[in-house]
Structure formats: structure tokens, C-alpha cells
Design an enzyme around this catalytic site. Structure first.
Site, PDB file in Angstrom:
ATOM      1  N   SER A 202      35.506 -14.607   6.306  1.00  0.00           N
ATOM      2  CA  SER A 202      35.332 -13.242   5.442  1.00  0.00           C
ATOM      3  C   SER A 202      36.277 -12.858   4.374  1.00  0.00           C
ATOM      4  O   SER A 202      37.559 -13.016   5.001  1.00  0.00           O
ATOM      5  CB  SER A 202      35.229 -12.018   6.302  1.00  0.00           C
ATOM      6  OG  SER A 202      35.521 -10.931   5.668  1.00  0.00           O
TER       7      SER A 202
ATOM      8  N   HIS B 126      26.920 -10.353   3.321  1.00  0.00           N
ATOM      9  CA  HIS B 126      26.421  -9.464   4.289  1.00  0.00           C
ATOM     10  C   HIS B 126      26.488  -7.965   3.557  1.00  0.00           C
ATOM     11  O   HIS B 126      27.592  -7.625   3.011  1.00  0.00           O
ATOM     12  CB  HIS B 126      27.775  -9.325   5.202  1.00  0.00           C
ATOM     13  CG  HIS B 126      27.545  -8.320   6.260  1.00  0.00           C
ATOM     14  ND1 HIS B 126      28.639  -8.148   7.269  1.00  0.00           N
ATOM     15  CD2 HIS B 126      26.691  -7.344   6.644  1.00  0.00           C
ATOM     16  CE1 HIS B 126      28.436  -6.920   8.097  1.00  0.00           C
ATOM     17  NE2 HIS B 126      27.031  -6.559   7.608  1.00  0.00           N
TER      18      HIS B 126
ATOM     19  N   MET C 198      30.168  -3.666   0.185  1.00  0.00           N
ATOM     20  CA  MET C 198      30.051  -2.285   0.722  1.00  0.00           C
ATOM     21  C   MET C 198      29.856  -1.152  -0.518  1.00  0.00           C
ATOM     22  O   MET C 198      30.720  -1.429  -1.462  1.00  0.00           O
ATOM     23  CB  MET C 198      31.436  -1.912   1.391  1.00  0.00           C
ATOM     24  CG  MET C 198      31.651  -3.006   2.617  1.00  0.00           C
ATOM     25  SD  MET C 198      33.103  -2.724   3.684  1.00  0.00           S
ATOM     26  CE  MET C 198      33.302  -3.827   4.689  1.00  0.00           C
TER      27      MET C 198
ATOM     28  N   ASP D 131      30.487 -10.649  14.063  1.00  0.00           N
ATOM     29  CA  ASP D 131      31.174 -10.470  13.029  1.00  0.00           C
ATOM     30  C   ASP D 131      31.930  -9.118  13.244  1.00  0.00           C
ATOM     31  O   ASP D 131      31.802  -8.038  13.578  1.00  0.00           O
ATOM     32  CB  ASP D 131      30.213  -9.845  11.825  1.00  0.00           C
ATOM     33  CG  ASP D 131      31.312  -9.491  10.337  1.00  0.00           C
ATOM     34  OD1 ASP D 131      32.592  -9.826  10.546  1.00  0.00           O
ATOM     35  OD2 ASP D 131      30.634  -8.983   9.411  1.00  0.00           O
TER      36      ASP D 131
ATOM     37  N   MET E 219      26.947  -6.997  15.103  1.00  0.00           N
ATOM     38  CA  MET E 219      28.355  -6.488  14.715  1.00  0.00           C
ATOM     39  C   MET E 219      29.179  -6.361  15.820  1.00  0.00           C
ATOM     40  O   MET E 219      28.846  -5.570  16.849  1.00  0.00           O
ATOM     41  CB  MET E 219      28.100  -5.308  14.050  1.00  0.00           C
ATOM     42  CG  MET E 219      27.571  -5.372  12.480  1.00  0.00           C
ATOM     43  SD  MET E 219      28.316  -6.579  11.424  1.00  0.00           S
ATOM     44  CE  MET E 219      30.015  -5.672  11.290  1.00  0.00           C
TER      45      MET E 219
ATOM     46  N   ASP F 137      31.493  -9.719   1.986  1.00  0.00           N
ATOM     47  CA  ASP F 137      30.928  -8.263   2.527  1.00  0.00           C
ATOM     48  C   ASP F 137      30.996  -7.411   1.409  1.00  0.00           C
ATOM     49  O   ASP F 137      31.768  -7.132   0.682  1.00  0.00           O
ATOM     50  CB  ASP F 137      32.173  -7.902   3.608  1.00  0.00           C
ATOM     51  CG  ASP F 137      32.171  -8.607   4.838  1.00  0.00           C
ATOM     52  OD1 ASP F 137      31.201  -8.457   5.582  1.00  0.00           O
ATOM     53  OD2 ASP F 137      33.083  -9.029   5.209  1.00  0.00           O
TER      54      ASP F 137
ATOM     55  N   MET G  17      26.288  -4.392   3.294  1.00  0.00           N
ATOM     56  CA  MET G  17      26.447  -2.892   3.794  1.00  0.00           C
ATOM     57  C   MET G  17      26.237  -1.884   2.987  1.00  0.00           C
ATOM     58  O   MET G  17      27.227  -1.174   2.475  1.00  0.00           O
ATOM     59  CB  MET G  17      28.015  -2.893   4.542  1.00  0.00           C
ATOM     60  CG  MET G  17      27.937  -3.813   5.723  1.00  0.00           C
ATOM     61  SD  MET G  17      29.717  -4.216   6.267  1.00  0.00           S
ATOM     62  CE  MET G  17      30.063  -5.515   5.275  1.00  0.00           C
TER      63      MET G  17
ATOM     64  N   HIS H 125      31.614 -15.909   3.963  1.00  0.00           N
ATOM     65  CA  HIS H 125      31.202 -14.634   4.121  1.00  0.00           C
ATOM     66  C   HIS H 125      31.722 -13.365   3.242  1.00  0.00           C
ATOM     67  O   HIS H 125      32.939 -13.097   3.127  1.00  0.00           O
ATOM     68  CB  HIS H 125      31.616 -14.040   5.666  1.00  0.00           C
ATOM     69  CG  HIS H 125      30.815 -12.909   6.374  1.00  0.00           C
ATOM     70  ND1 HIS H 125      29.911 -12.735   6.932  1.00  0.00           N
ATOM     71  CD2 HIS H 125      31.450 -11.563   6.269  1.00  0.00           C
ATOM     72  CE1 HIS H 125      29.237 -11.894   7.210  1.00  0.00           C
ATOM     73  NE2 HIS H 125      30.355 -11.000   6.859  1.00  0.00           N
TER      74      HIS H 125
END
Ligand code: DX5
Ligand code: ZN
Length: 217
Positions: free
Chosen positions: A9, A69, A38, A177, A140, A36, A71, A34
Site C-alpha cells: 500500500s 482499492h 478515498m 487489508d 477489510m 488506495d 473507497m 495497492h
């Protein structure tokens, strides 16, 4: 056969030196990067998005998969853009606003593969109807939003998903994760997870290659 994989990540990476951080990860033998995303709505944090992914895609080794990923509250709206920016795997949350089946179909129309993430309170059974269309399920092990949080044991959920996959002859990856380190990795692998996301543990390790090998063992 050991088919465990490590996804690093980059939320924990030094953003001012992202290229050299990525080279370190490649040298350490990480399998996936990874990423992320958001939006400050689905979770209480805002990270990075399409332009950053596009730049990473230009320099990353072809052996390193881009594991995105999302979110965000309406992932369906952005599937094509993330595919174009280089995503190999697109994970979206089943708790998001987008229609689950429509979002899977949108991903199937791209070069990326589809994956669904479950927050800690979301039961395993909620993903069963979709599993035949997925290449991965992300369980998660923290509430999504921040790196460096304490691991929550989701072994029961992982076992249920693995059992359902086995009973239905589905070859599927189970990713975990949040809070993954040398100790919690043992727990999740024993339960049936095989793709381990790691942020703070990897980036803080004195010997990143050794840390990757420990996670994957
Ligand atoms: C949290 C993110 C994770 C996070 C993991 O919402 O989805 O990917 O970066 O970081 P660590 O390994 O530090 O828990
Ligand atoms: Zn993540």
C-alpha cells in the site's frame, strides 16, 4: 504450492520520492502495488486519484500489478477512467452507492479484473451471489480510511468465503487489508487469505525484502 502474494500500500510511501519507493518495492519482490483511492465521502479521508495512477503506470515494472482499492461512494462512475489510467485489478466496496452487478459488468468491459471489498461489519454472505464474477474478494481487517490501524481478526469471515469458493469450484483470491504484519499474516493465511496488503509494516521494515518474504511464506 504457495500462491501467496504481497500487495504494497503506497499510502505509507514517501510521496515526494514515489518513484524510488516503487523501485524499492520492485527490488523487494512485491507482487502488486495497492493504490488506495478515498473521496472524503465514503470514508473520512482524501488520498490520491487518476492523475497519480497514470504517472505510476508509466514507470512501474510490467510484473507489478496495479491493485486499485476504491473507497469512493460511486465507483461505477469512474471504472472506465481507472482502467484507462492503468488499473489491473479494480476493487470497489459492496457498501458503496453503486449497483453491485452493474459495477461488476462495467469492470468486465475493461481490461481490469473485478474485486469486491467488505468492511468489517459486512457479513461474508453478502458477497456470495457475486463471487462467480469476481477474481478477488477483499476482506477489510480495519475500518477503511487510514493506514497504520490495529488489526481486527476476520478469520471467520475469511473461512466462510474460502469455503464457499471451494464448494462452488471458484478459483478466487482472498485479499486482506489493514494492520497486516508478520504476526497477523499468520492468522489470515491460516484462515484462507492469500493476497496480503501491507503499508506501514513494509515501509517501516529495516529489510523490506525479508518482510515481503515473511508475509508471503
Ligand atoms: C486503509 C487502506 C489500507 C492501508 C493499509 O483504509 O485501505 O490499504 O493503507 O495500511 P496498513 O498496512 O498500515 O494497515
Ligand atoms: Zn486498501
Amino acid at each position: 504450492m504457495n500462491n501467496n502474494l504481497v500487495s504494497a500500500s503506497i499510502l505509507s510511501a514517501d510521496m515526494l520520492n514515489l518513484e524510488s519507493e516503487i523501485r524499492e518495492l520492485e527490488k523487494a519482490g512485491v507482487n502488486m502495488l495497492h493504490f488506495d483511492v478515498m473521496d472524503g465521502v465514503f470514508v473520512n479521508n482524501i488520498t490520491f486519484g487518476l492523475p497519480v495512477l497514470e504517472q505510476i503506470n508509466k514507470i512501474v515494472s510490467p510484473y507489478m500489478e496495479l491493485d486499485v482499492h476504491l473507497m469512493i461512494s460511486d465507483p461505477l462512475k469512474y471504472i472506465r477512467e481507472f482502467d484507462r489510467a492503468g488499473a489491473d485489478i479494480i476493487t470497489f466496496h459492496i457498501e458503496s452507492e453503486s449497483d453491485t452487478m452493474e459495477t461488476i459488468r462495467a469492470i468486465q468491459q475493461t481490461e481490469a479484473v473485478a474485486s469486491i471489498a467488505l468492511k468489517p461489519d459486512t457479513p461474508a454472505e453478502s458477497v456470495f451471489p457475486y463471487m462467480e464474477y469476481l477474481s478477488m474478494v477483499l476482506v477489510m481487517t480495519v475500518e477503511p480510511g487510514f493506514g497504520g490501524q490495529k488489526f481486527m481478526d476476520m478469520s471467520d469471515k475469511i473461512r466462510k468465503i474460502r469455503r464457499y469458493a471451494d464448494e462452488n469450484c471458484l478459483e478466487i483470491d482472498i485479499q486482506v487489508d489493514g494492520g497486516i504484519n508478520d504476526k497477523t499474516a499468520e492468522t489470515v493465511k491460516k484462515a484462507g487469505a492469500n493476497v496480503l496488503v501491507s503499508g506501514s509494516y513494509l515501509f517501516k521494515a529495516d529489510d523490506m525484502k525479508k518482510a515481503v518474504e515473511t508475509l508471503r511464506a
